[in-house]
Structure formats: C-alpha cells, structure tokens
Design a protein around this motif. Structure first.
Motif, PDB file in Angstrom:
ATOM      1  N   PRO A 246       0.794  -1.228   0.000  1.00 13.76           N
ATOM      2  CA  PRO A 246       0.000   0.000   0.000  1.00 13.76           C
ATOM      3  C   PRO A 246       0.833   1.287   0.000  1.00 13.76           C
ATOM      4  CG  PRO A 246      -0.817  -1.542   1.644  1.00 13.76           C
ATOM      5  CD  PRO A 246       0.440  -2.119   1.096  1.00 13.76           C
ATOM      6  N   ASP A 247       1.885   1.328   0.794  1.00 14.97           N
ATOM      7  CA  ASP A 247       2.706   2.542   0.867  1.00 14.97           C
ATOM      8  C   ASP A 247       3.427   2.811  -0.450  1.00 14.97           C
ATOM      9  OD1 ASP A 247       1.903   2.927   3.468  1.00 14.97           O
ATOM     10  OD2 ASP A 247       3.702   2.025   4.345  1.00 14.97           O
ATOM     11  N   GLU A 248       3.967   1.756  -1.072  1.00 14.87           N
ATOM     12  CA  GLU A 248       4.673   1.934  -2.347  1.00 14.87           C
ATOM     13  C   GLU A 248       3.706   2.353  -3.461  1.00 14.87           C
ATOM     14  OE1 GLU A 248       7.083  -1.041   0.022  1.00 14.87           O
ATOM     15  OE2 GLU A 248       4.976  -0.977  -0.568  1.00 14.87           O
TER      16      GLU A 248
ATOM     17  N   ALA B 167       0.931   4.077  -3.009  1.00 16.33           N
ATOM     18  CA  ALA B 167       0.590   5.481  -2.730  1.00 16.33           C
ATOM     19  C   ALA B 167       1.704   6.417  -3.200  1.00 16.33           C
ATOM     20  CB  ALA B 167       0.327   5.664  -1.230  1.00 16.33           C
ATOM     21  N   ARG B 168       2.942   6.063  -2.920  1.00 15.61           N
ATOM     22  CA  ARG B 168       4.071   6.899  -3.370  1.00 15.61           C
ATOM     23  C   ARG B 168       4.149   6.956  -4.889  1.00 15.61           C
ATOM     24  NH1 ARG B 168       6.616   4.757   1.126  1.00 15.61           N
ATOM     25  NH2 ARG B 168       7.650   3.111  -0.041  1.00 15.61           N
TER      26      ARG B 168
ATOM     27  N   THR C 187       1.514   9.332  -6.210  1.00 15.50           N
ATOM     28  CA  THR C 187       1.886  10.729  -5.964  1.00 15.50           C
ATOM     29  C   THR C 187       2.929  11.185  -6.978  1.00 15.50           C
ATOM     30  OG1 THR C 187       1.369  10.544  -3.614  1.00 15.50           O
ATOM     31  CG2 THR C 187       2.874  12.325  -4.266  1.00 15.50           C
TER      32      THR C 187
ATOM     33  N   ASP D  90      -4.558  -3.311  -1.106  1.00 15.35           N
ATOM     34  CA  ASP D  90      -3.649  -2.732  -2.093  1.00 15.35           C
ATOM     35  C   ASP D  90      -2.377  -3.567  -2.154  1.00 15.35           C
ATOM     36  OD1 ASP D  90      -5.311  -0.642  -2.706  1.00 15.35           O
ATOM     37  OD2 ASP D  90      -4.162   0.888  -1.657  1.00 15.35           O
TER      38      ASP D  90
END
Length: 187
Positions: free
Chosen positions: A10-12, A14-15, A18, A173
C-alpha cells in the motif's frame, strides 16, 4: 502449486501515484485542460486516486475531470474471449476535444488494451494530446506503445501473471507476481 510474491504494498502504491500525479502536471505544464480517463476496472480506481492527488497538489477539483473509458467493443480479441461486463464510459462534462487526456490503467503489457482505448477515445472526440499513466509496466510489448508515467517497471516472464489488487475492487492494495513452478524431471 502457484508461487507468488508481493512486489508493491500500500505505501509503495501510494508513493507511485503521488509521483505519477507530479509527472502528469509537469508534462502538461500545470493542470489546465487535463482530463483523466480510467480503463475499467482497476484503471478507473487509479484515475480516481490520481484525481485526489492532483486536487491536493493544485487545489483544483479534479473529480469533475475524471471519467471511465469502456474499451470492450474495441478489443481485438472479442472472438477469442467472451465479452465481460464493464463499467460504462463516463466522460467529464468538459469533454475531451482540445484537452490533454491521460489514459490510466493498472498494467501495461502487450499494448493491445491501450490500442483499444485509443480507438474508443477517437469515437468520443479529438483530444489535443493523449498521455498514458500506468501503475506497472511489465514489458513484452506487441505494439509500439509506451507509458508516459509509470509507477513501477516490473520486468517479468511471459509465464508470470502480474496481479494488481486495489482496495476499491479487491479489499487490499498490492502488486503480486504469480509464477507457475517449473515442471520436469526429478530433482
């Protein structure tokens, strides 16, 4: 037995989204005349996430400039694959004529989905420019198509399957590569 590994969480994701949003704005020299069209199913969810990012970055509401482009009847494999239910085409009220349209999809593979999207888009109007943003580019192109913005280049074997899981569709995600184990003789 299928082997799988998660390559983005999920964090990757989202990055990556962006970064893609910033790349879209930079390539367009700002937010003017941008329209996002997601290719169902997961491309629509990604386009909506990009719209949220673009709104946060620019302060302009991109939800009204985001839609969906159904490519079903433009696919070149209709005889080989049954038609699948898809989301209907939703074009923003501003239309696409004279605008920069960013097609958004989850995985770029052979290029055939994008070719179908370009055909579907030409039925709707005449954009000033068309760009392509994808979360994953896995290679193996069969047509001369490339993405303008890529979240992750993910070289893969043709025998592997790249699955994009999105919370809106799948409840989580992740980007997962699944590979069938090699079969053969004794070890």
């Amino acid at each position: 037995m299928t082997q799988s590994r998660t390559v983005l969480g999920p964090d990757e994701i989202a990055r990556a989204l962006t970064r893609i949003a910033h790349e879209i704005l930079e390539a367009n020299h700002g937010p003017d005349d941008l329209v996002l069209l997601g290719i169902p199913t997961r491309g629509v969810a990604l386009a909506e996430r990009l719209a949220t990012r673009l709104t946060e970055i620019t302060g302009e509401d991109f939800s009204a400039r985001t839609g969906a482009l159904d490519i079903t009847m433009h696919r070149d494999d209709l005889r080989a694959r049954p038609t699948r239910a898809s989301q209907p085409t939703r074009i923003p009220a501003s239309g696409v004529d004279g605008r920069t349209v960013v097609l958004v999809d989850d995985v770029l593979y052979s290029g055939r989905t994008i070719r179908a999207a370009l055909d579907a888009l030409s039925d709707i109007g005449r954009p000033r420019a068309v760009r392509l943003a994808v979360l994953v580019d896995r290679g193996h192109r069969e047509l001369p198509i490339r993405a303008d913005s890529v979240g992750k280049n993910l070289p893969s074997a043709r025998s592997e399957h790249v699955s994009i899981l999105l919370d809106e569709v799948d409840g989580e995600d992740a980007v997962v590569i699944e590979a069938e184990p090699a079969t053969g003789g004794a070890a």
